[in-house]
Design a protein around this motif. Structure first.
Motif, mmCIF file in Angstrom:
data_model
loop_
_atom_site.group_PDB
_atom_site.id
_atom_site.type_symbol
_atom_site.label_atom_id
_atom_site.label_comp_id
_atom_site.label_asym_id
_atom_site.label_seq_id
_atom_site.Cartn_x
_atom_site.Cartn_y
_atom_site.Cartn_z
ATOM 1 N N GLU A 1 0.611 -1.254 0.135
ATOM 2 C CA GLU A 1 0.034 -0.307 0.066
ATOM 3 C C GLU A 1 1.022 1.438 0.012
ATOM 4 O O GLU A 1 0.772 2.128 -0.798
ATOM 5 C CB GLU A 1 -0.923 0.265 1.041
ATOM 6 N N LYS B 1 -8.316 -5.116 -4.051
ATOM 7 C CA LYS B 1 -8.622 -3.961 -3.909
ATOM 8 C C LYS B 1 -7.549 -2.879 -4.876
ATOM 9 O O LYS B 1 -7.888 -2.168 -5.446
ATOM 10 C CB LYS B 1 -9.119 -3.301 -3.168
ATOM 11 N N THR C 1 -6.454 -3.949 -7.688
ATOM 12 C CA THR C 1 -6.783 -3.722 -8.950
ATOM 13 C C THR C 1 -7.264 -2.126 -9.735
ATOM 14 O O THR C 1 -6.752 -2.010 -10.992
ATOM 15 C CB THR C 1 -8.697 -4.065 -8.093
ATOM 16 N N LYS C 2 -6.505 -1.303 -8.480
ATOM 17 C CA LYS C 2 -6.107 -0.151 -8.607
ATOM 18 C C LYS C 2 -4.664 -0.041 -9.745
ATOM 19 O O LYS C 2 -4.349 0.562 -10.137
ATOM 20 C CB LYS C 2 -6.028 0.753 -7.815
ATOM 21 N N LEU D 1 -5.165 -0.955 -12.988
ATOM 22 C CA LEU D 1 -6.131 0.062 -13.977
ATOM 23 C C LEU D 1 -5.282 1.668 -14.389
ATOM 24 O O LEU D 1 -5.284 1.505 -15.383
ATOM 25 C CB LEU D 1 -7.154 0.627 -12.935
ATOM 26 N N PHE D 2 -3.907 1.652 -13.213
ATOM 27 C CA PHE D 2 -3.710 3.021 -13.754
ATOM 28 C C PHE D 2 -2.201 2.481 -14.754
ATOM 29 O O PHE D 2 -1.482 3.494 -14.903
ATOM 30 C CB PHE D 2 -3.599 3.457 -12.194
ATOM 31 N N ALA E 1 -6.971 -6.079 -14.506
ATOM 32 C CA ALA E 1 -8.114 -5.529 -13.492
ATOM 33 C C ALA E 1 -9.588 -5.942 -12.847
ATOM 34 O O ALA E 1 -9.436 -5.628 -11.604
ATOM 35 C CB ALA E 1 -8.261 -3.475 -13.482
ATOM 36 N N LEU F 1 -17.836 0.760 -2.520
ATOM 37 C CA LEU F 1 -16.807 1.969 -2.557
ATOM 38 C C LEU F 1 -16.663 2.922 -1.093
ATOM 39 O O LEU F 1 -17.264 3.266 -1.060
ATOM 40 C CB LEU F 1 -16.056 3.027 -4.004
ATOM 41 N N ASP G 1 -11.737 6.869 -2.902
ATOM 42 C CA ASP G 1 -11.521 5.744 -3.438
ATOM 43 C C ASP G 1 -12.337 6.570 -5.523
ATOM 44 O O ASP G 1 -12.620 7.252 -5.431
ATOM 45 C CB ASP G 1 -12.448 4.511 -4.688
ATOM 46 N N PRO G 2 -10.440 6.024 -6.593
ATOM 47 C CA PRO G 2 -10.248 6.788 -7.474
ATOM 48 C C PRO G 2 -11.839 6.267 -8.911
ATOM 49 O O PRO G 2 -12.229 5.673 -8.044
ATOM 50 C CB PRO G 2 -9.191 6.086 -8.321
ATOM 51 N N GLU H 1 -11.829 5.689 -11.631
ATOM 52 C CA GLU H 1 -11.628 4.873 -12.530
ATOM 53 C C GLU H 1 -12.221 3.844 -12.299
ATOM 54 O O GLU H 1 -12.609 2.430 -12.924
ATOM 55 C CB GLU H 1 -10.381 4.480 -12.337
ATOM 56 N N LEU H 2 -12.051 3.498 -10.623
ATOM 57 C CA LEU H 2 -12.642 1.921 -9.917
ATOM 58 C C LEU H 2 -14.249 2.113 -9.571
ATOM 59 O O LEU H 2 -15.264 1.376 -9.932
ATOM 60 C CB LEU H 2 -11.725 2.236 -8.486
#
Length: 371
Positions: free
Chosen positions: A33, A74, A77-78, A81-82, A89, A105, A109-110, A112-113
Motif C-alpha cells: 500500500e 482492491k 485492481t487499482k 487500472l492505473f 484489473a 467503494l 476511491d478513484p 476509475e474504480l
C-alpha cells in the motif's frame, strides 16, 4: 507427563509460527500500500507475479484476514487500472467480489474504480429464504349450522376443552430484489392449522368437543419493502437493521383434513369412530382455496460479508373462500347425529410468528452490455 509437555510445547510453537506468519503478511500488505501511494505500481504488480514474494504467498495461502484480503485485491485492481491493464484489473475485481460480495467503494476511491464497478453485477442474482413458525387459527364463521335449533358453538376460547388452536408452518422461498428495497418472492409452504369447537346441543345437558386439523400445501407470492436496504451508517457501512412490511397472496391446496378428537358428553357418551374422522376422503372440505396475506418484520444482516439475513416476522393470512364443502355438510351421520356437530361455513384465517434465514446467491460477472 513428558508427552503432555511435548504436546504443549508443539502447540505453543505452532501458535508462534502462525502469529509470526500473520504479522509478516500484514507487513507485506502495508508495504504494498505504501508503494501504491508512492506511485511504484510496477513494484506491486511484479511482486504479485512473483510466486516467491511474501505478498503473493500470503494471498494464495489464505494467511491474510478477510479485511486484509479485501484490501489486497482492491490494491491490485487499482494498480492494474492505473497501468492501463483493464483485463487484469477486471480479474482482480472479480476476486475482490468473491471475498466481499457487495463491496462498497469509499469516497476516496478513484473515479476509475467506480467506473469499473459499474460494469459488474454486484447485487445477488437470487436469495433463498427458509422460514418456520407457529400460527393461531382464527376461523371466521360465514353462516352457522347446528344439529339442534337451540345449539351453539365456541371456537378456540380457552385451553381446557377447546384448546388454543395452535399449528405450525414452514416455507422455502426464492426472492429477488427489484429496486430500492422492493423485493418479490415465491415458493412453497407447508402449513398445519387446528381449530377446536365446544358445542351445546341442549344447554347444560348435551355437549360436545370437535377438533379439526388440516394440512395445506401453499404457493405464496409476495411483495416486500424494506427500510434501510441501501442506507449506510456514519462509517459508510450498510445498516444491519432492516424493518419491513409485505403483502401477497397464496394458492392453497388441501392435503388432509380430519378430526383428531370428536366426542359427545351428557346423556350417553359418544366418540366419533375410526373411519368417520376424515373430512378430506368424505369430500366435506374444499380441495383448494385462495388467500391474501400481509405482515411486518425485521431482518438483521449476518455473515462475514453481511449480505445474508436473519428475520423475525408477524403475519396475518386470510382465506377468501369457504373451507367447508356445503354440498356434503350432512354427509357424515356419525358426526352430525352421533357427536351432534355440524360444520359451519367458515374461512381459515391465521395469525403467525416466525423466524427465518435468507441466503444471498451471487455470480460475480460483468453486466451483459459490457461483455
Amino acid at each position: 507427563m513428558k508427552k503432555h509437555l511435548i504436546a504443549v510445547g508443539l502447540s505453543i510453537c505452532t501458535f508462534w509460527v502462525a502469529a509470526q506468519s500473520s504479522s509478516q503478511c500484514a507487513r507485506s500488505l502495508t508495504q504494498a500500500e505504501l508503494a501504491f501511494e508512492q506511485g511504484r505500481l510496477a513494484d506491486i504488480i511484479n511482486g504479485y507475479n512473483n510466486e516467491n514474494s511474501g505478498f503473493t504467498r500470503c494471498l494464495e495461502q489464505g494467511v491474510f484476514t478477510i479485511d486484509e484480503e479485501i484490501r489486497a485485491y482492491k490494491l491490485l485492481t487499482k494498480a492494474y487500472l492505473f497501468q492501463d491493464d483493464e483485463q487484469k484489473a477486471e480479474e482482480m475485481f472479480i476476486e475482490l467480489l468473491k471475498v466481499d460480495k457487495e463491496h462498497q467503494l469509499a469516497a476516496e476511491d478513484p473515479a476509475e474504480l467506480y467506473l469499473l464497478k459499474d460494469k459488474f453485477q454486484t447485487e445477488p442474482i437470487l436469495r433463498v429464504a427458509v422460514r418456520g413458525g407457529f400460527n393461531k387459527t382464527l376461523p371466521k364463521v360465514i353462516q352457522n349450522f347446528n344439529t339442534f335449533q337451540s345449539g351453539s358453538k365456541r371456537y378456540n376460547e380457552n385451553g381446557n376443552d377447546t384448546g388454543l388452536g395452535v399449528g405450525f408452518w414452514v416455507e422455502a422461498l426464492a426472492e429477488r430484489h427489484i429496486t430500492k428495497g422492493i423485493e418479490v418472492g415465491t415458493g412453497l409452504q407447508y402449513r398445519i392449522t387446528t381449530y377446536e369447537i365446544e358445542g351445546e346441543m341442549i344447554a347444560n345437558d348435551l355437549n360436545y368437543v370437535a377438533k379439526n386439523t388440516s394440512s395445506m400445501l401453499r404457493v405464496p407470492l409476495m411483495v416486500r419493502y424494506s427500510l434501510n436496504y441501501e442506507n449506510k451508517d456514519s462509517d459508510g457501512k450498510r445498516i444491519g437493521f432492516l424493518p419491513y412490511i409485505f403483502i401477497g397472496g397464496s394458492f392453497d391446496l388441501t392435503l388432509s383434513a380430519k378430526y383428531v378428537d370428536a366426542r359427545r358428553t351428557g346423556g350417553t357418551a359418544y366418540t366419533l369412530p375410526a373411519g368417520s374422522d376424515d373430512l378430506k376422503s368424505e369430500d366435506q372440505v374444499s380441495s383448494s382455496n385462495i388467500s391474501i396475506m400481509g405482515g411486518l418484520g425485521t431482518r438483521f444482516r449476518v455473515g462475514r460479508a453481511k449480505v445474508d439475513f436473519f428475520s423475525i416476522e408477524l403475519r396475518y393470512d386470510n382465506s377468501l373462500l369457504n373451507y367447508i364443502n356445503p354440498d356434503n355438510r350432512w354427509a357424515n351421520e356419525d358426526l352430525n347425529y352421533g357427536v351432534g356437530h355440524v360444520e359451519d361455513d367458515l374461512t381459515i384465517n391465521t395469525l403467525s410468528i416466525s423466524a427465518g434465514y435468507t441466503r444471498s446467491l451471487y455470480i460475480p460477472r460483468k453486466r451483459k452490455q459490457y461483455r
